[in-house]
Motif scaffolding. Sequence first.
Motif, short mmCIF file in Angstrom:
data_model
loop_
_atom_site.label_atom_id
_atom_site.label_comp_id
_atom_site.label_asym_id
_atom_site.label_seq_id
_atom_site.Cartn_x
_atom_site.Cartn_y
_atom_site.Cartn_z
N ARG A 298 -79.75 46.41 -29.46
CA ARG A 298 -79.35 46.60 -28.06
C ARG A 298 -77.86 46.86 -27.96
NH1 ARG A 298 -83.02 42.69 -27.51
NH2 ARG A 298 -81.60 40.94 -27.20
N ALA A 299 -77.09 46.12 -28.76
CA ALA A 299 -75.64 46.30 -28.72
C ALA A 299 -75.27 47.72 -29.14
CB ALA A 299 -74.96 45.27 -29.62
N ARG A 300 -75.91 48.22 -30.18
CA ARG A 300 -75.62 49.58 -30.63
C ARG A 300 -76.05 50.61 -29.59
NH1 ARG A 300 -72.35 53.02 -33.16
NH2 ARG A 300 -73.46 54.99 -33.44
N LEU A 301 -77.21 50.39 -28.98
CA LEU A 301 -77.68 51.30 -27.93
C LEU A 301 -76.65 51.41 -26.81
CD1 LEU A 301 -79.79 52.93 -26.30
CD2 LEU A 301 -80.74 50.73 -25.56
N TRP A 302 -76.16 50.26 -26.34
CA TRP A 302 -75.24 50.29 -25.21
C TRP A 302 -73.88 50.87 -25.59
CZ3 TRP A 302 -76.14 50.20 -20.28
CH2 TRP A 302 -77.39 49.75 -19.86
N SER A 303 -73.49 50.72 -26.83
CA SER A 303 -72.27 51.38 -27.29
C SER A 303 -72.42 52.90 -27.18
CB SER A 303 -71.97 50.98 -28.74
OG SER A 303 -70.87 51.70 -29.26
N ASN A 304 -73.58 53.41 -27.59
CA ASN A 304 -73.84 54.85 -27.49
C ASN A 304 -73.93 55.31 -26.04
OD1 ASN A 304 -73.86 55.28 -30.25
ND2 ASN A 304 -76.08 55.12 -30.44
N VAL A 305 -74.57 54.50 -25.19
CA VAL A 305 -74.69 54.84 -23.77
C VAL A 305 -73.31 55.05 -23.16
CG1 VAL A 305 -75.28 53.90 -21.50
CG2 VAL A 305 -76.93 53.75 -23.37
N HIS A 306 -72.44 54.07 -23.34
CA HIS A 306 -71.10 54.17 -22.73
C HIS A 306 -70.28 55.30 -23.36
CE1 HIS A 306 -71.42 50.73 -20.08
NE2 HIS A 306 -71.91 50.00 -21.07
N ARG A 307 -70.49 55.57 -24.62
CA ARG A 307 -69.75 56.64 -25.28
C ARG A 307 -70.06 57.99 -24.62
NH1 ARG A 307 -67.48 56.11 -30.42
NH2 ARG A 307 -66.72 58.08 -31.31
N LEU A 308 -71.34 58.26 -24.37
CA LEU A 308 -71.72 59.53 -23.75
C LEU A 308 -71.40 59.54 -22.26
CD1 LEU A 308 -73.01 62.33 -24.01
CD2 LEU A 308 -75.22 61.25 -23.46
N TYR A 309 -71.79 58.48 -21.55
CA TYR A 309 -71.58 58.43 -20.10
C TYR A 309 -70.10 58.60 -19.76
CZ TYR A 309 -72.17 56.76 -15.27
OH TYR A 309 -72.18 56.65 -13.90
N ASP A 310 -69.25 57.88 -20.46
CA ASP A 310 -67.82 57.93 -20.15
C ASP A 310 -67.24 59.31 -20.42
OD1 ASP A 310 -68.05 55.29 -19.46
OD2 ASP A 310 -67.04 54.50 -21.25
N ALA A 311 -67.68 59.96 -21.50
CA ALA A 311 -67.17 61.29 -21.83
C ALA A 311 -67.59 62.32 -20.77
CB ALA A 311 -67.67 61.72 -23.21
N LEU A 312 -68.85 62.26 -20.35
CA LEU A 312 -69.33 63.22 -19.34
C LEU A 312 -68.72 62.93 -17.98
CD1 LEU A 312 -73.12 63.54 -20.28
CD2 LEU A 312 -71.19 64.95 -21.04
N ASP A 313 -68.55 61.66 -17.66
CA ASP A 313 -67.94 61.28 -16.40
C ASP A 313 -66.51 61.78 -16.33
OD1 ASP A 313 -67.73 59.87 -13.90
OD2 ASP A 313 -66.66 58.28 -14.97
N ALA A 314 -65.76 61.60 -17.41
CA ALA A 314 -64.37 62.04 -17.43
C ALA A 314 -64.26 63.55 -17.30
CB ALA A 314 -63.69 61.56 -18.72
N ALA A 315 -65.27 64.27 -17.79
CA ALA A 315 -65.24 65.73 -17.74
C ALA A 315 -65.60 66.26 -16.36
CB ALA A 315 -66.19 66.31 -18.77
N GLY A 316 -66.17 65.43 -15.49
CA GLY A 316 -66.49 65.86 -14.15
C GLY A 316 -67.95 66.11 -13.87
N PHE A 317 -68.84 65.69 -14.76
CA PHE A 317 -70.28 65.83 -14.48
C PHE A 317 -70.69 64.86 -13.36
CE2 PHE A 317 -70.60 67.90 -18.62
CZ PHE A 317 -71.57 68.87 -18.36
N GLN A 318 -71.63 65.30 -12.56
CA GLN A 318 -72.20 64.47 -11.51
C GLN A 318 -73.33 63.65 -12.14
OE1 GLN A 318 -73.66 66.67 -8.17
NE2 GLN A 318 -74.00 64.87 -6.90
N LEU A 319 -73.07 62.37 -12.34
CA LEU A 319 -73.98 61.51 -13.10
C LEU A 319 -74.70 60.51 -12.21
CD1 LEU A 319 -71.61 60.66 -16.11
CD2 LEU A 319 -73.32 62.50 -15.97
N GLY A 320 -75.73 59.86 -12.80
CA GLY A 320 -76.38 58.75 -12.12
C GLY A 320 -75.39 57.65 -11.84
N ALA A 321 -75.73 56.77 -10.91
CA ALA A 321 -74.77 55.80 -10.38
C ALA A 321 -74.26 54.81 -11.41
CB ALA A 321 -75.40 55.06 -9.20
#
Length: 405
Positions: A298-321
């Motif tokens: 679970r810890a590894r999964l969430w590390s990957n989640v935040h890695r992708l979410y944060d990168a796409l968010d910073a780039a300006g993608f319209q993401l889930g809440a």
Amino acid sequence: MGLFSSHSTLAARYAAARTQGQMPTGVVMDRLLSASEAIINGRRTVTVGTHNYLGLAFDETCIEAAAAALRLEGTGTCGSRIANGSFSDHVALERELAEFHGLRHAMVFSTGYQANLGIISTLVGAGDFLLLDADSHASIYDACKQTQASAIRFKHNDAADLNKRLGRLAGEPGNKLVVVEGIYSMLGDMAPLKAIVEVVKRHSAYILVDEAHSMGVIGERGCGLAEQEGVLDQVDFVVGTFSKSLGAVGGYCVSNHDEFDILRVACRPYMFTASLPPATVASVRAALAAVRERPQLRARLWSNVHRLYDALDAAGFQLGATPSPIVAACLPSEEITLAMWRALLEDGYYVNVGLPPATPSGESLLRCAISAAHSDAQIDGLAERMIVKGQALGALSTSRRVARA
């Protein structure tokens, strides 16, 4: 009027989209290589479109458990449990699922879809009320069609709207069953479950939580959102699936209700469907043990989640809440969504497409299902390709959150 005339509008959209290139429905995985890669169109491809959240579909312990059961007990049960009897592993799995959730009863179904369909349609009937979140999964909506209960939708993740609708039913005879999900499958957002449970209890209603995408993913033990929010003992029914975190196929329902066992002779999707084959049950038992014993997944999964979410968010993608193992990017149109999906596949990344009418509010989505098995390089490569393609197609936005109410 032809047999397929009612689907003419959808058929026209589908035909038009196919003229632009390959469609998601036409993807063939020539060969699976691992929990995170496959050969697609003759090319090594990173799979970010399966829900193998913990990577357990390729876990050696799970594979060996399945292989041993296959050799010992054959390929299938050849009938339902009510007709052919239960294998010992069916009974053991139900006991382990109940213990895992800290509840007393469990039933196993052949698919997660059947678990929702069967449990919901059996619990409520004529004179009852079924209140469901507007963004509910198709299996929940289809359960509405299988029951004579009155179905009422409330606004997505809106406890105040649920309170208002339950208030209008005050004094009405009949049971009230509220159905919500832990993590919603399109945008990856989570229910405000503590607030919803408080409303349910205030109105003496019942609640079922579908933890299909949250079991194994959140909670101290991985039981799901009800555990994380501290309301597992207040939830009447939890439904889950084996096809996400547990890497197999099947579904289940757990509960503390004393009368729960009557569902075995009242729930038609349970009674009249062949039971899960021994190999599947064995692999699920091994995967459930991994969820209990290996929190580092679970810890590894969430590390990957935040890695992708944060990168796409910073780039300006319209993401889930909120970040979750489903990272969904809303794009301006169906055409841009399909064009970006094809471009990513060409670059060696397989993601999901979500298009109307299956999506909330008619949105067009690219959905990334993140796994603990993904490497940092795979996550970074996907983020880089999505940003490049998104910029080229005009898919980025300065409004970065999808507000759902």
